[in-house]
Design an enzyme around this catalytic site. Structure first.
Site, PDB file in Angstrom:
ATOM      1  N   THR A   1       0.828  -1.205   0.000  1.00 56.62           N
ATOM      2  CA  THR A   1       0.000   0.000   0.000  1.00 56.62           C
ATOM      3  C   THR A   1       0.863   1.256   0.000  1.00 56.62           C
ATOM      4  O   THR A   1       0.683   2.165  -0.816  1.00 56.62           O
ATOM      5  CB  THR A   1      -0.940   0.009   1.215  1.00 56.62           C
ATOM      6  OG1 THR A   1      -1.781  -1.145   1.172  1.00 56.62           O
ATOM      7  CG2 THR A   1      -1.799   1.260   1.229  1.00 56.62           C
TER       8      THR A   1
ATOM      9  N   TRP B   1      -9.431   2.027  11.881  1.00 56.19           N
ATOM     10  CA  TRP B   1      -8.315   1.181  11.445  1.00 56.19           C
ATOM     11  C   TRP B   1      -7.507   0.725  12.667  1.00 56.19           C
ATOM     12  O   TRP B   1      -6.945  -0.356  12.684  1.00 56.19           O
ATOM     13  CB  TRP B   1      -7.449   1.966  10.460  1.00 56.19           C
ATOM     14  CG  TRP B   1      -6.348   1.174   9.836  1.00 56.19           C
ATOM     15  CD1 TRP B   1      -6.247  -0.182   9.764  1.00 56.19           C
ATOM     16  CD2 TRP B   1      -5.193   1.690   9.175  1.00 56.19           C
ATOM     17  NE1 TRP B   1      -5.096  -0.545   9.101  1.00 56.19           N
ATOM     18  CE2 TRP B   1      -4.431   0.590   8.727  1.00 56.19           C
ATOM     19  CE3 TRP B   1      -4.732   2.981   8.914  1.00 56.19           C
ATOM     20  CZ2 TRP B   1      -3.230   0.746   8.052  1.00 56.19           C
ATOM     21  CZ3 TRP B   1      -3.546   3.143   8.221  1.00 56.19           C
ATOM     22  CH2 TRP B   1      -2.799   2.015   7.800  1.00 56.19           C
TER      23      TRP B   1
ATOM     24  N   ASP C   1      -8.114   3.661  -0.698  1.00 48.76           N
ATOM     25  CA  ASP C   1      -6.920   4.252  -0.077  1.00 48.76           C
ATOM     26  C   ASP C   1      -6.345   5.402  -0.900  1.00 48.76           C
ATOM     27  O   ASP C   1      -5.137   5.472  -1.140  1.00 48.76           O
ATOM     28  CB  ASP C   1      -5.836   3.189   0.149  1.00 48.76           C
ATOM     29  CG  ASP C   1      -6.243   2.140   1.176  1.00 48.76           C
ATOM     30  OD1 ASP C   1      -7.384   2.214   1.668  1.00 48.76           O
ATOM     31  OD2 ASP C   1      -5.428   1.270   1.485  1.00 48.76           O
TER      32      ASP C   1
ATOM     33  N   ASP D   1     -12.201   3.317   2.479  1.00 50.54           N
ATOM     34  CA  ASP D   1     -11.149   3.902   3.326  1.00 50.54           C
ATOM     35  C   ASP D   1     -10.318   4.906   2.544  1.00 50.54           C
ATOM     36  O   ASP D   1      -9.081   4.937   2.657  1.00 50.54           O
ATOM     37  CB  ASP D   1     -10.233   2.807   3.889  1.00 50.54           C
ATOM     38  CG  ASP D   1     -10.995   1.733   4.651  1.00 50.54           C
ATOM     39  OD1 ASP D   1     -12.083   2.031   5.166  1.00 50.54           O
ATOM     40  OD2 ASP D   1     -10.499   0.591   4.712  1.00 50.54           O
TER      41      ASP D   1
ATOM     42  N   GLN E   1      -5.839  -1.571  -2.918  1.00 48.74           N
ATOM     43  CA  GLN E   1      -5.198  -0.366  -2.400  1.00 48.74           C
ATOM     44  C   GLN E   1      -4.313   0.279  -3.465  1.00 48.74           C
ATOM     45  O   GLN E   1      -3.453  -0.387  -4.040  1.00 48.74           O
ATOM     46  CB  GLN E   1      -4.359  -0.681  -1.165  1.00 48.74           C
ATOM     47  CG  GLN E   1      -5.169  -1.234   0.003  1.00 48.74           C
ATOM     48  CD  GLN E   1      -5.173  -2.747   0.049  1.00 48.74           C
ATOM     49  OE1 GLN E   1      -5.129  -3.410  -0.998  1.00 48.74           O
ATOM     50  NE2 GLN E   1      -5.234  -3.306   1.256  1.00 48.74           N
TER      51      GLN E   1
ATOM     52  N   ARG F   1     -14.592   3.962   9.776  1.00 52.49           N
ATOM     53  CA  ARG F   1     -14.394   2.769  10.577  1.00 52.49           C
ATOM     54  C   ARG F   1     -12.977   2.852  11.171  1.00 52.49           C
ATOM     55  O   ARG F   1     -12.074   3.452  10.572  1.00 52.49           O
ATOM     56  CB  ARG F   1     -14.566   1.496   9.758  1.00 52.49           C
ATOM     57  CG  ARG F   1     -13.627   1.305   8.580  1.00 52.49           C
ATOM     58  CD  ARG F   1     -13.868  -0.050   7.941  1.00 52.49           C
ATOM     59  NE  ARG F   1     -13.005  -0.274   6.776  1.00 52.49           N
ATOM     60  CZ  ARG F   1     -12.916  -1.448   6.149  1.00 52.49           C
ATOM     61  NH1 ARG F   1     -13.626  -2.486   6.574  1.00 52.49           N
ATOM     62  NH2 ARG F   1     -12.124  -1.585   5.088  1.00 52.49           N
TER      63      ARG F   1
END
Length: 558
Positions: A352, A485, A404, A427, A381, A483
């Protein structure tokens, strides 16, 4: 009669619609002159530039430069070849015309030669008076100097001899004029016509003389054998400018324009470094510009202009490049297409962190009006921007990707995003940093989670979204605000407008009930169809007083 009036009305309506849809004319600076001003080919790494080619790097987006200067042209041949007719046709009221001839007028060839005090003056006068009649502002310049530190009888003729100077061994310390009365005539005509005169000859004389016979070579087209593909045998040219010389001399002209023409002054800007794909800047790539920034420059900021265009490159701002500002112009875009599972040259996955298009490791970084893109698509990602340095600020930037998109990586760092656009799916804002999002548009282009903060335990703030607008692509539903991480994640939304794509429960615990006890997720005065305070997850908060989340408090560096 009714049919005629109806037809006439429709015709007028059509004209109005065409006029309304026609592109608005931007104020244009037309430039006419010779090779020292002209745009040059970029083929084979050609390093020759005219100063007119570099002038756009000193102007904002409201002004267009239309450079019609040509190699080898005099005021006479410019007219005879129809080059002036093209400029005259396109020049409009409110435009500007910069005139610089002389280098070729002084040559004996019949198709070029004019006489100062006579035909040369008449041509300059005609250019200026025509511009005034069209409502444009003429600006007359005289010629820039040749780099002539020796008594060379054929210095003028050498302009046409591929720039192969023979004078190096006889150079002295005093710059010797080669233009004679061709330098004086433009001043006289400007006074006669009543227009601005810029003494480019004196400006460049002082510059070249000040540098001296050796250091002044760095302004001109001097290269060693085998260094540039465009001239494999090297070049020793005392008339034509290189990239650095063109930018430097264009800067001198820009300062004069700023001082002498108030209507242009507000459009003239100065940057330390300019990146441009068209050859008007110092470099073609963003990374080259970053590499040129002095290391650990703590006492001054380096400003870099990125002119319009798409720069397909992976860019890294290392820790040593402190206090850098990148300013984009005309949709400047930096894009790459790595992703976490993509194999690198050793056969390992990028990861990532390794997938990012743009990296910021240095402190006090600023970006304005730039688009950062990870173009890999929906492949997992794939980071567009990775920010590790402290005190980073992004203003009116765009971050485009999917999963991401924006990695606020730096633990303990403070990051500010003002009036930015950030899009993604899952995310797409994530990381450990304290980050404040001020009046941003946060757009979900697929079902997922807006953010995934990883706020460290004991950290006072995580993510704060203040007066942001949460939007979505057509058909996207069920998006969660955040959320965790990491267990102590923090995300607060204050006075945000939320479209109906936001799920009623709003928050997600990442499959761990224990996160509900440690994470801090809260809202204040959410608005829109996605605002459902009564249906939110029971463990999230609705706060009444948001004063503790003011920008100046969140971003204070303790």
């Amino acid at each position: 009669m009714k049919k005629f009036l109806r037809a006439l009305g429709m015709a007028l309506l059509g004209v109005l619609m065409v006029s309304a849809n026609a592109p608005k004319h931007k104020t244009t600076i037309f430039m006419i002159g010779d090779s020292t001003m002209a745009n040059k080919s970029l083929a084979s790494g050609n390093e020759e530039r005219g100063w007119g080619q570099a002038l756009p790097s000193y102007l904002d987006e409201e002004i267009v430069v239309s450079n019609h200067a040509k190699n080898g042209r005099s005021s006479k041949s410019f007219i005879d070849e129809g080059l002036w007719a093209e400029v005259e046709k396109n020049m409009q009221e409110g435009d500007y015309l910069i005139i610089q001839f002389g280098h070729n007028d002084e040559k004996p060839k019949e198709d070029r030669h004019t006489d100062p005090g006579s035909t040369f003056d008449a041509n300059l006068r005609m250019f200026a008076e025509t511009a005034k009649k069209k409502g444009a502002t003429p600006i007359i310049c005289n010629s820039i100097v040749r780099r002539n530190f020796a008594k060379v009888e054929d210095a003028v003729a050498q302009d046409d001899a591929s720039g192969e100077s023979k004078q190096m061994e006889t150079e002295g310390n005093e710059l010797i004029d080669t233009h004679g009365d061709y330098v004086v005539a433009p001043r006289n005509v400007a006074k006669e016509v009543g227009c601005v005169f810029i003494d480019m000859n004196k400006l460049t004389h002082d510059l070249v003389q000040g540098l001296g016979p050796v250091d002044s070579r760095k302004l001109y087209l001097w290269t060693e054998e085998g260094k540039v593909a465009a001239y494999p045998k090297g070049k020793k040219d005392n008339t034509h400018l290189n990239v650095y010389g063109a930018r430097t001399i264009a800067g001198l002209a820009a300062r004069e324009l700023k001082e002498k023409i108030p209507t242009l002054a507000k459009h003239i800007v100065f940057y330390d470094i300019v990146v441009s794909k068209d050859g008007s800047g110092d470099y073609f790539t963003v990374q080259e510009a970053i590499d040129a920034v002095p290391d650990y420059s703590k006492n001054r900021r380096t400003t870099i202009l990125i002119k319009g265009g798409t720069y397909e490159e992976k860019v890294i701002i290392p820790e040593s490049k402190l206090n850098v500002s990148l300013v984009g112009q005309d949709d400047a875009t930096i894009t790459w297409a790595d992703y976490a599972s993509k194999k690198n040259k050793f056969g390992d996955e990028c990861s990532t962190s390794g997938s990012s298009t743009f990296y910021v490791y240095a402190d006090n970084f600023v970006a304005e009006n730039i688009t950062f893109v990870n173009a890999a698509g929906r492949v997992g990602q794939a980071v567009a921007c990775f920010v590790s340095g402290d005190n980073a600020k992004f203003s009116k930037c765009r971050f485009l990707g999917n999963q991401d998109t924006l990695y606020t990586y730096g633990e303990g760092t403070h990051q500010l995003y003002e009036e930015c656009y950030i899009e993604g799916t899952v995310d797409f804002i994530f990381g450990k940093a304290t980050a404040f999002f001020d009046r941003c548009e946060i757009r979900s282009v697929g079902e997922g989670y807006v953010c995934a903060p990883a706020t460290p335990e004991g950290c006072k703030y995580g993510y704060v979204f203040d007066h942001c607008k949460l939007t979505a692509a057509d058909g996207v539903r069920g998006v969660k605000l955040a959320r965790p991480w990491r267990p102590y994640a923090q995300a607060v939304y204050i006075d945000c407008e939320m479209d109906e794509h936001i799920a009623p429960e709003g928050w997600n615990n990442w499959g761990k009930a224990s996160n509900e006890k440690t994470a801090f997720f809260a809202e204040k005065d959410s608005k829109g169809k996605g605002a459902n305070p009564r249906k939110r997850a029971s463990w999230a908060k609705q706060i009444k007083d948001a004063s503790a989340y003011a920008k100046e408090k969140v971003l204070v560096q303790e």
